[in-house]
Design an enzyme around this catalytic site. Structure first.
Site, PDB file in Angstrom:
ATOM      1  N   ASP A 267       0.873  -1.182   0.000  1.00  0.00           N
ATOM      2  CA  ASP A 267       0.000   0.000   0.000  1.00  0.00           C
ATOM      3  C   ASP A 267       0.910   1.231   0.000  1.00  0.00           C
ATOM      4  O   ASP A 267       1.697   1.421   0.932  1.00  0.00           O
ATOM      5  CB  ASP A 267      -0.866  -0.044   1.267  1.00  0.00           C
ATOM      6  CG  ASP A 267      -1.782   1.153   1.397  1.00  0.00           C
ATOM      7  OD1 ASP A 267      -1.622   2.144   0.645  1.00  0.00           O
ATOM      8  OD2 ASP A 267      -2.658   1.105   2.275  1.00  0.00           O
ATOM      9  N   ILE A 268       0.791   2.049  -1.030  1.00  0.00           N
ATOM     10  CA  ILE A 268       1.718   3.180  -1.165  1.00  0.00           C
ATOM     11  C   ILE A 268       1.565   4.200  -0.023  1.00  0.00           C
ATOM     12  O   ILE A 268       2.526   4.889   0.323  1.00  0.00           O
ATOM     13  CB  ILE A 268       1.584   3.831  -2.564  1.00  0.00           C
ATOM     14  CG1 ILE A 268       2.874   4.554  -2.926  1.00  0.00           C
ATOM     15  CG2 ILE A 268       0.361   4.743  -2.648  1.00  0.00           C
ATOM     16  CD1 ILE A 268       3.025   4.879  -4.387  1.00  0.00           C
TER      17      ILE A 268
ATOM     18  N   GLY B   4      -5.334   1.457 -13.609  1.00  0.00           N
ATOM     19  CA  GLY B   4      -6.606   1.216 -12.919  1.00  0.00           C
ATOM     20  C   GLY B   4      -7.743   1.824 -13.713  1.00  0.00           C
ATOM     21  O   GLY B   4      -8.057   1.389 -14.823  1.00  0.00           O
TER      22      GLY B   4
ATOM     23  N   TYR C 242      -7.858   4.372 -15.471  1.00  0.00           N
ATOM     24  CA  TYR C 242      -7.461   4.879 -16.796  1.00  0.00           C
ATOM     25  C   TYR C 242      -7.179   3.767 -17.824  1.00  0.00           C
ATOM     26  O   TYR C 242      -6.843   4.065 -18.978  1.00  0.00           O
ATOM     27  CB  TYR C 242      -6.279   5.839 -16.670  1.00  0.00           C
ATOM     28  CG  TYR C 242      -6.664   7.232 -16.188  1.00  0.00           C
ATOM     29  CD1 TYR C 242      -7.993   7.584 -15.978  1.00  0.00           C
ATOM     30  CD2 TYR C 242      -5.688   8.203 -15.951  1.00  0.00           C
ATOM     31  CE1 TYR C 242      -8.346   8.853 -15.537  1.00  0.00           C
ATOM     32  CE2 TYR C 242      -6.033   9.480 -15.512  1.00  0.00           C
ATOM     33  CZ  TYR C 242      -7.358   9.802 -15.310  1.00  0.00           C
ATOM     34  OH  TYR C 242      -7.689  11.066 -14.882  1.00  0.00           O
TER      35      TYR C 242
ATOM     36  N   GLY D  81      -9.421   5.113  -6.390  1.00  0.00           N
ATOM     37  CA  GLY D  81      -8.157   4.389  -6.500  1.00  0.00           C
ATOM     38  C   GLY D  81      -7.085   4.885  -5.556  1.00  0.00           C
ATOM     39  O   GLY D  81      -7.355   5.238  -4.407  1.00  0.00           O
ATOM     40  N   VAL D  82      -5.868   4.929  -6.067  1.00  0.00           N
ATOM     41  CA  VAL D  82      -4.729   5.322  -5.233  1.00  0.00           C
ATOM     42  C   VAL D  82      -4.839   6.797  -4.821  1.00  0.00           C
ATOM     43  O   VAL D  82      -4.430   7.177  -3.720  1.00  0.00           O
ATOM     44  CB  VAL D  82      -3.403   4.968  -5.956  1.00  0.00           C
ATOM     45  CG1 VAL D  82      -3.118   5.863  -7.123  1.00  0.00           C
ATOM     46  CG2 VAL D  82      -2.251   4.925  -4.987  1.00  0.00           C
ATOM     47  N   ASP D  83      -5.425   7.602  -5.678  1.00  0.00           N
ATOM     48  CA  ASP D  83      -5.629   9.033  -5.399  1.00  0.00           C
ATOM     49  C   ASP D  83      -6.501   9.204  -4.140  1.00  0.00           C
ATOM     50  O   ASP D  83      -6.137   9.950  -3.203  1.00  0.00           O
ATOM     51  CB  ASP D  83      -6.313   9.663  -6.630  1.00  0.00           C
ATOM     52  CG  ASP D  83      -6.307  11.171  -6.634  1.00  0.00           C
ATOM     53  OD1 ASP D  83      -5.694  11.774  -5.730  1.00  0.00           O
ATOM     54  OD2 ASP D  83      -6.924  11.753  -7.551  1.00  0.00           O
TER      55      ASP D  83
HETATM   56  N1  AR6 Z   1      -1.345   1.616  -2.994  1.00  0.00           N
HETATM   57  C1  AR6 Z   1      -0.779   1.228  -4.163  1.00  0.00           C
HETATM   58  N2  AR6 Z   1      -1.465   1.062  -5.309  1.00  0.00           N
HETATM   59  C2  AR6 Z   1      -2.794   1.273  -5.265  1.00  0.00           C
HETATM   60  C3  AR6 Z   1      -3.478   1.682  -4.084  1.00  0.00           C
HETATM   61  C4  AR6 Z   1      -2.693   1.851  -2.912  1.00  0.00           C
HETATM   62  N3  AR6 Z   1      -3.221   2.238  -1.750  1.00  0.00           N
HETATM   63  N4  AR6 Z   1      -4.801   1.816  -4.382  1.00  0.00           N
HETATM   64  C5  AR6 Z   1      -4.951   1.492  -5.686  1.00  0.00           C
HETATM   65  N5  AR6 Z   1      -3.749   1.157  -6.219  1.00  0.00           N
HETATM   66  P1  AR6 Z   1      -5.881   4.082 -10.233  1.00  0.00           P
HETATM   67  P2  AR6 Z   1      -5.198   5.479 -12.737  1.00  0.00           P
HETATM   68  C6  AR6 Z   1      -3.407   0.747  -7.594  1.00  0.00           C
HETATM   69  O1  AR6 Z   1      -7.236   3.767 -10.738  1.00  0.00           O
HETATM   70  O2  AR6 Z   1      -5.483   4.271 -13.537  1.00  0.00           O
HETATM   71  C7  AR6 Z   1      -8.446   8.234  -9.796  1.00  0.00           C
HETATM   72  O3  AR6 Z   1      -9.835   8.366  -9.578  1.00  0.00           O
HETATM   73  C8  AR6 Z   1      -4.497   0.170  -8.464  1.00  0.00           C
HETATM   74  O4  AR6 Z   1      -4.729  -1.188  -8.131  1.00  0.00           O
HETATM   75  O5  AR6 Z   1      -5.739   4.541  -8.830  1.00  0.00           O
HETATM   76  O6  AR6 Z   1      -3.955   6.252 -13.031  1.00  0.00           O
HETATM   77  C9  AR6 Z   1      -7.783   9.547 -10.159  1.00  0.00           C
HETATM   78  O7  AR6 Z   1      -8.383  10.647  -9.527  1.00  0.00           O
HETATM   79  C10 AR6 Z   1      -3.855   0.314  -9.842  1.00  0.00           C
HETATM   80  O8  AR6 Z   1      -2.950  -0.768 -10.068  1.00  0.00           O
HETATM   81  O9  AR6 Z   1      -5.150   5.208 -11.144  1.00  0.00           O
HETATM   82  C11 AR6 Z   1      -7.947   9.583 -11.647  1.00  0.00           C
HETATM   83  O10 AR6 Z   1      -9.209  10.097 -12.006  1.00  0.00           O
HETATM   84  C12 AR6 Z   1      -3.022   1.596  -9.717  1.00  0.00           C
HETATM   85  O11 AR6 Z   1      -2.993   1.889  -8.310  1.00  0.00           O
HETATM   86  C13 AR6 Z   1      -7.849   8.132 -12.062  1.00  0.00           C
HETATM   87  O12 AR6 Z   1      -8.262   7.387 -10.915  1.00  0.00           O
HETATM   88  C14 AR6 Z   1      -3.579   2.788 -10.458  1.00  0.00           C
HETATM   89  O13 AR6 Z   1      -4.998   2.777 -10.432  1.00  0.00           O
HETATM   90  C15 AR6 Z   1      -6.442   7.714 -12.385  1.00  0.00           C
HETATM   91  O14 AR6 Z   1      -6.458   6.412 -12.897  1.00  0.00           O
END
Ligand code: AR6
Length: 186
Positions: free
Chosen positions: A16-17, A133, A135, A38-40
């Protein structure tokens, strides 16, 4: 998995980042910088409301009200996170069109985040799997771009430690394979 590149290292972990203790963690944000899923969402929840306030400030002053362009990066404090800084970058949205441009924009996310960290004299940084994720960027391709961009940066800069924090074992396995492929050809 740890890869040594000169005095630098690239490590792949499952985790978990928001728990990472590197100097900075990278947020896969959207151009509004106002949070999301997501991660945001996880980073904003763990950091606290001050993070959103600083992001709003950046939108207003540094970006003159505009969105952060895809591939670019900005830096804020980490507030309640173990990491001192958060670097916010915006990955490309995969549509299946303009693939060469999307690949370049994803590489820019990694390169611009690393250059920003270096300009702040930071020595360690954790990345999530940007764009794979919400995107929908295909992770096989995204993992190769991520690792190539990071390895190339570490071959040409004195930096420190880069951690790719993959959220699932499956994601880790895909990045692991990409790393093995890229190291062999280097
Ligand atoms: N720690 C590490 N990785 C994570 C965590 C975490 N706590 N939570 C999720 N991931 P995404 P994107 C992974 O969708 O595709 C947001 O709504 C997840 O499993 O977070 O760049 C933003 O506001 C995946 O492998 O980011 C944007 O609108 C990775 O993080 C949009 O999503 C990226 O998934 C960005 O989409």
């Amino acid at each position: 998995m740890v890869i040594r590149i000169g005095n630098n290292s690239l490590q792949l972990i499952v985790g978990d980042i928001t728990k990472q203790t590197t100097d900075a963690i990278v947020n896969a944000a959207n151009g509004s910088l106002l949070g999301g899923g997501g991660v945001d969402g996880a980073i904003h929840r763990a950091s606290g409301p001050e993070l959103l306030e600083e992001c709003k400030q950046i939108r207003k002053e540094q970006l003159k009200g505009e969105y952060l362009p895809t591939g670019e990066a900005v830096i804020t404090k980490g507030y309640r996170l173990p990491a001192k800084y958060v670097i916010h970058t915006v990955g490309p949205i995969w549509t299946g069109e303009g693939i060469d441009e999307k690949k370049k924009l994803l590489a820019n996310c990694y390169i611009n985040s690393l250059n920003l960290a270096k300009s702040y004299n930071l020595n360690s940084i954790s990345f999530p799997s940007i764009s794979t994720g919400v995107y929908r960027f295909p992770i096989d391709l995204a993992s190769e771009i991520a690792i190539e961009s990071i390895v190339n940066f570490l071959q040409t800069n004195i930096f420190g430690d880069v951690v790719l924090t993959l959220f699932t074992q499956n994601d880790y396995n895909i990045y692991f394979q990409a790393a093995q492929k890229i190291i062999k050809t280097n």
